[in-house]
Design a protein around this motif. Structure first.
Motif, PDB file in Angstrom:
ATOM      1  N   GLN A   1      49.531  78.644  -5.095  1.00 21.65           N
ATOM      2  CA  GLN A   1      50.888  78.919  -4.622  1.00 21.65           C
ATOM      3  C   GLN A   1      51.623  77.647  -4.217  1.00 21.65           C
ATOM      4  O   GLN A   1      52.718  77.710  -3.653  1.00 21.65           O
ATOM      5  CB  GLN A   1      50.827  79.891  -3.437  1.00 21.65           C
ATOM      6  CG  GLN A   1      50.199  81.230  -3.802  1.00 21.65           C
ATOM      7  CD  GLN A   1      50.170  82.189  -2.629  1.00 21.65           C
ATOM      8  OE1 GLN A   1      51.208  82.464  -2.020  1.00 21.65           O
ATOM      9  NE2 GLN A   1      48.990  82.701  -2.298  1.00 21.65           N
TER      10      GLN A   1
ATOM     11  N   GLU B   1      43.084  89.441   2.422  1.00 22.19           N
ATOM     12  CA  GLU B   1      42.670  90.524   1.536  1.00 22.19           C
ATOM     13  C   GLU B   1      41.842  90.022   0.362  1.00 22.19           C
ATOM     14  O   GLU B   1      40.959  90.728  -0.123  1.00 22.19           O
ATOM     15  CB  GLU B   1      43.904  91.263   1.018  1.00 22.19           C
ATOM     16  CG  GLU B   1      44.689  92.001   2.100  1.00 22.19           C
ATOM     17  CD  GLU B   1      45.987  92.572   1.569  1.00 22.19           C
ATOM     18  OE1 GLU B   1      46.365  92.219   0.425  1.00 22.19           O
ATOM     19  OE2 GLU B   1      46.625  93.355   2.290  1.00 22.19           O
ATOM     20  N   ASN B   2      42.108  88.806  -0.098  1.00 22.58           N
ATOM     21  CA  ASN B   2      41.531  88.360  -1.363  1.00 22.58           C
ATOM     22  C   ASN B   2      40.520  87.230  -1.259  1.00 22.58           C
ATOM     23  O   ASN B   2      39.718  87.038  -2.175  1.00 22.58           O
ATOM     24  CB  ASN B   2      42.658  87.917  -2.314  1.00 22.58           C
ATOM     25  CG  ASN B   2      43.653  89.031  -2.578  1.00 22.58           C
ATOM     26  OD1 ASN B   2      43.271  90.169  -2.793  1.00 22.58           O
ATOM     27  ND2 ASN B   2      44.943  88.714  -2.541  1.00 22.58           N
TER      28      ASN B   2
ATOM     29  N   ASP C   1      52.955  86.951   5.608  1.00 20.73           N
ATOM     30  CA  ASP C   1      52.562  87.764   4.464  1.00 20.73           C
ATOM     31  C   ASP C   1      51.591  87.007   3.560  1.00 20.73           C
ATOM     32  O   ASP C   1      50.698  87.611   2.944  1.00 20.73           O
ATOM     33  CB  ASP C   1      53.795  88.215   3.672  1.00 20.73           C
ATOM     34  CG  ASP C   1      54.621  87.032   3.163  1.00 20.73           C
ATOM     35  OD1 ASP C   1      54.547  85.953   3.780  1.00 20.73           O
ATOM     36  OD2 ASP C   1      55.342  87.202   2.163  1.00 20.73           O
ATOM     37  N   ILE C   2      51.748  85.682   3.491  1.00 17.87           N
ATOM     38  CA  ILE C   2      50.811  84.881   2.699  1.00 17.87           C
ATOM     39  C   ILE C   2      49.435  84.897   3.346  1.00 17.87           C
ATOM     40  O   ILE C   2      48.410  85.039   2.671  1.00 17.87           O
ATOM     41  CB  ILE C   2      51.330  83.432   2.554  1.00 17.87           C
ATOM     42  CG1 ILE C   2      52.605  83.426   1.697  1.00 17.87           C
ATOM     43  CG2 ILE C   2      50.265  82.530   1.957  1.00 17.87           C
ATOM     44  CD1 ILE C   2      53.254  82.064   1.591  1.00 17.87           C
ATOM     45  N   ARG C   3      49.401  84.770   4.661  1.00 19.14           N
ATOM     46  CA  ARG C   3      48.109  84.804   5.354  1.00 19.14           C
ATOM     47  C   ARG C   3      47.434  86.162   5.183  1.00 19.14           C
ATOM     48  O   ARG C   3      46.219  86.249   5.058  1.00 19.14           O
ATOM     49  CB  ARG C   3      48.296  84.474   6.842  1.00 19.14           C
ATOM     50  CG  ARG C   3      48.763  83.059   7.103  1.00 19.14           C
ATOM     51  CD  ARG C   3      48.528  82.655   8.548  1.00 19.14           C
ATOM     52  NE  ARG C   3      49.231  83.521   9.477  1.00 19.14           N
ATOM     53  CZ  ARG C   3      50.502  83.346   9.838  1.00 19.14           C
ATOM     54  NH1 ARG C   3      51.205  82.340   9.327  1.00 19.14           N
ATOM     55  NH2 ARG C   3      51.090  84.157  10.701  1.00 19.14           N
ATOM     56  N   GLN C   4      48.225  87.220   5.155  1.00 19.13           N
ATOM     57  CA  GLN C   4      47.643  88.549   4.982  1.00 19.13           C
ATOM     58  C   GLN C   4      47.049  88.694   3.582  1.00 19.13           C
ATOM     59  O   GLN C   4      45.970  89.266   3.414  1.00 19.13           O
ATOM     60  CB  GLN C   4      48.702  89.630   5.213  1.00 19.13           C
ATOM     61  CG  GLN C   4      48.136  91.051   5.103  1.00 19.13           C
ATOM     62  CD  GLN C   4      49.107  92.096   5.607  1.00 19.13           C
ATOM     63  OE1 GLN C   4      49.967  91.798   6.412  1.00 19.13           O
ATOM     64  NE2 GLN C   4      48.952  93.316   5.133  1.00 19.13           N
ATOM     65  N   LYS C   5      47.730  88.176   2.562  1.00 18.53           N
ATOM     66  CA  LYS C   5      47.190  88.237   1.206  1.00 18.53           C
ATOM     67  C   LYS C   5      45.886  87.453   1.101  1.00 18.53           C
ATOM     68  O   LYS C   5      44.946  87.880   0.410  1.00 18.53           O
ATOM     69  CB  LYS C   5      48.219  87.691   0.214  1.00 18.53           C
ATOM     70  CG  LYS C   5      49.420  88.602   0.015  1.00 18.53           C
ATOM     71  CD  LYS C   5      50.407  87.999  -0.976  1.00 18.53           C
ATOM     72  CE  LYS C   5      51.622  88.909  -1.146  1.00 18.53           C
ATOM     73  NZ  LYS C   5      52.630  88.307  -2.081  1.00 18.53           N
ATOM     74  N   LEU C   6      45.825  86.321   1.786  1.00 24.58           N
ATOM     75  CA  LEU C   6      44.594  85.539   1.785  1.00 24.58           C
ATOM     76  C   LEU C   6      43.465  86.323   2.435  1.00 24.58           C
ATOM     77  O   LEU C   6      42.320  86.291   1.984  1.00 24.58           O
ATOM     78  CB  LEU C   6      44.811  84.212   2.512  1.00 24.58           C
ATOM     79  CG  LEU C   6      45.671  83.171   1.790  1.00 24.58           C
ATOM     80  CD1 LEU C   6      45.952  81.989   2.702  1.00 24.58           C
ATOM     81  CD2 LEU C   6      44.973  82.701   0.527  1.00 24.58           C
TER      82      LEU C   6
ATOM     83  N   GLN D   1      43.621  79.474  -3.523  1.00 21.05           N
ATOM     84  CA  GLN D   1      44.836  80.284  -3.498  1.00 21.05           C
ATOM     85  C   GLN D   1      46.023  79.514  -2.926  1.00 21.05           C
ATOM     86  O   GLN D   1      47.157  79.669  -3.383  1.00 21.05           O
ATOM     87  CB  GLN D   1      44.598  81.562  -2.697  1.00 21.05           C
ATOM     88  CG  GLN D   1      43.658  82.541  -3.396  1.00 21.05           C
ATOM     89  CD  GLN D   1      43.742  83.933  -2.813  1.00 21.05           C
ATOM     90  OE1 GLN D   1      44.815  84.412  -2.480  1.00 21.05           O
ATOM     91  NE2 GLN D   1      42.600  84.586  -2.693  1.00 21.05           N
TER      92      GLN D   1
ATOM     93  N   VAL E   1      43.431  95.055   7.089  1.00 25.09           N
ATOM     94  CA  VAL E   1      43.755  94.566   5.748  1.00 25.09           C
ATOM     95  C   VAL E   1      42.593  94.579   4.777  1.00 25.09           C
ATOM     96  O   VAL E   1      42.808  94.398   3.584  1.00 25.09           O
ATOM     97  CB  VAL E   1      44.308  93.125   5.832  1.00 25.09           C
ATOM     98  CG1 VAL E   1      45.596  93.082   6.604  1.00 25.09           C
ATOM     99  CG2 VAL E   1      43.295  92.186   6.450  1.00 25.09           C
TER     100      VAL E   1
END
Length: 544
Positions: free
Chosen positions: A474, A459-460, A452-457, A470, A149
């Motif tokens: 949310q 990445e960012n 999916d939320i953990r994956q976005k975290l 973050q 990721v």
């Protein structure tokens, strides 16, 4: 502690054994051993002997000290001479030199001194070994995260961190085993160990563990107990419906008892729901960032970096810690719970949340080693709010593990001040209690989030501050509610069994009337999962 007497004459052996008799040391005598044979016996301290005419027989000292395969023992040399011979022994590398004959009491004191100096080195060696294992885990986690990721632009950053971390630990182990650490060196290595344990692993490992927790998460809302009681009720009714069992008094009593337990459980659940509905938005997640300041100069301890921001590494591979330059400060993140007790923005929590170094053993060692710890920032994140609110220390209790923070902006409109009940009769053994807080801190919140939320975290977010921000944006920051009963009420403690763990410190403990009777403070790990709360009467002085 094992002590090896090497190449001592008969008189010297007898004198040493008399001096050390009855002090609990494991003393062995031997002679003619090689360096490898000496190290294989793992002595904590080596006592050897030399004559004034020939010190060359003790050349093994200069071989033992640089050995990096096994920890080198402390070395005390006995010489048959005065100042000149003692000086020559010290030049050879002995940690202390004693002239024969010696006073037994003084000799024993010298041995105790050397062994005391050995203890911190052994402890640091163990810490570094543990950090090395954690470093390997960090490399694996980072590689996995990068491959899946992470954007390509961040690849070199994590690669450098992992490589530098590995070099740091390997060089640190070599430095420690040499047994020639200055006070500054020891402080630097301990700081590096702490950072590797809590920093490099923090973001990636936090997200990984949260994913595992999400997969195995089990609800703890009492539904299991309710289902069990309902099943028991149904089973008893079937027995009573069987021919000839209708008048069975034992079954009737059993049915009544089960129904009473169900009714009690339902009443407690309704009380908990009412408390959560009224006060759930008043319990905040607290994020505390701690930095260190050099006691002598008063300057912030930083990670050394060049003009491009790349960490500086010395010739031993150790990342430089400095009090000057443009490197980032050495920081530590802590998470706890606090709750609103006044509309002017005051939050009640634990002292060890406000001052994390007060109870943290790693930071306590660093603070005692020439640095002062201080909180750089406090942020309070309330459920339903899209961003945190900065806070400052208001008051700290001198008699209990309690403190208050003051929000720098008004609290959210949905947050109501909790009502405290400081009466002794408000806490009764056996009564139900409700605990609200953030056990396991950020990890617990992430465990409840979707993958999916953990994956976005991943990445960012680069650090804990980014993750919490973050989550707040949310509106995913929500406390955990657990129920239990009071086991005992002591003068300065309330013992109860509502589930909690690290991160839940500072959470409010409610009685069945919906009033706060205690502040969650600690866990009794070896006593049936029980926990301790500080009675709220100890906060009266803080809230005046």
């Amino acid at each position: 502690m094992r002590i090896l007497l090497l190449n001592l004459g008969t008189e010297s052996i007898q004198a040493v054994e008399r001096a050390l008799s009855g002090q609990g040391y494991d003393v062995h005598s031997d002679g003619g051993l090689t360096v490898d044979q000496i190290l294989a016996r793992s002595p904590g301290l080596l006592i050897t002997e030399a004559t004034p005419s020939d010190l060359s027989c003790c050349g093994l000292i200069s071989q033992i000290k640089p050995s990096s395969d096994l920890p080198a023992p402390k070395i005390v040399m006995i010489v048959h001479g005065e100042a000149l011979e003692r000086a020559r022994g010290l030049d050879l590398g002995a940690d202390d030199v004693v002239s024969f004959p010696f006073e037994p009491l003084e000799f024993a004191a010298k041995i105790r001194t050397q062994l005391r100096q050995r203890q911190p080195e052994l402890k640091l060696e163990a810490e570094l070994k543990d950090a090395l294992e954690r470093e390997h885990l960090a490399e694996s986690a980072a590689e996995n995260l990068i491959s899946k990721v992470m954007p390509r632009r961040r690849f070199w950053v994590l690669s450098i961190l992992c490589l530098i971390g590995a070099a740091t630990l390997l060089a640190a182990v070599t430095t420690v085993i040499s047994n020639r650490l200055s006070r500054k060196d020891t402080l630097q290595l301990k700081a590096e160990v702490t950072r590797l344990n809590g920093g490099l692993l923090q973001t990636e490992e936090l997200l990984r563990r949260a994913g595992q927790a999400h997969d195995s998460q089990i609800a703890s809302d009492g539904s299991g107990t309710r289902q069990s009681l309902e099943a028991q009720t149904e089973a008893i009714r079937k027995k009573m419906a069987a021919p000839g069992a209708a008048d069975n008094e034992a079954l009737k009593r059993q049915l009544q008892e089960t129904q009473n337990e169900l009714k009690l459980l339902e009443n407690e659940s309704r009380a908990a729901e009412a408390i959560v509905h009224k006060y759930g938005c008043s319990v905040a997640l607290l994020h505390v960032v701690v930095e260190l300041r050099d006691k002598d100069s008063g300057q912030i301890i930083r990670i050394g970096a060049d003009f491009a921001g790349k960490p500086l590494v010395d010739d031993k591979g150790i990342i430089s810690l400095q009090t000057e330059g443009n490197g980032p400060p050495l920081q530590f993140d802590f998470v706890g719970t606090g709750f609103l007790v006044a509309r002017d923005g005051r939050l009640l929590t634990n002292r060890h949340v406000v001052e994390p170094w007060w109870k943290d053993e790693e930071l306590k060692e660093l603070v005692g080693g020439g640095v002062d710890a201080f909180a750089l920032s406090y942020m309070a994140y309330f459920p339903g709010s899209a961003q945190g609110i900065a806070a400052k220390v208001n008051r700290i209790s001198k008699i209990a593990d309690l403190a208050t923070l003051k929000l720098q902006d008004p609290p959210p409109p949905q947050a109501a001040s909790l009502e405290l009940d400081d009466r002794s009769e408000a806490s009764v053994s056996g009564d139900p209690v409700i605990l609200i807080g953030y056990p396991t801190g950020i990890e617990g919140i992430l465990a409840r989030a979707d993958s999916d939320i953990r994956q976005k975290l991943a990445e960012n977010a680069n650090d804990v501050t980014g993750i919490v921000s973050q989550l707040a944006a949310q509106q995913l920051i929500r406390p955990t509610i657990t129920q239990g009963h009071i086991g005992d009420v002591l003068k300065d403690k309330i013992v109860y069994d509502a589930a909690t763990t690290l991160g839940g410190s500072g959470g409010p403990l409610f009685n069945h009337d919906g009033k706060v009777i205690g502040v969650n403070a600690s866990i009794l790990k070896d006593f049936g999962g029980s926990n301790l709360a500080i009675p709220v009467r100890y906060a009266d002085e803080l809230l005046k």
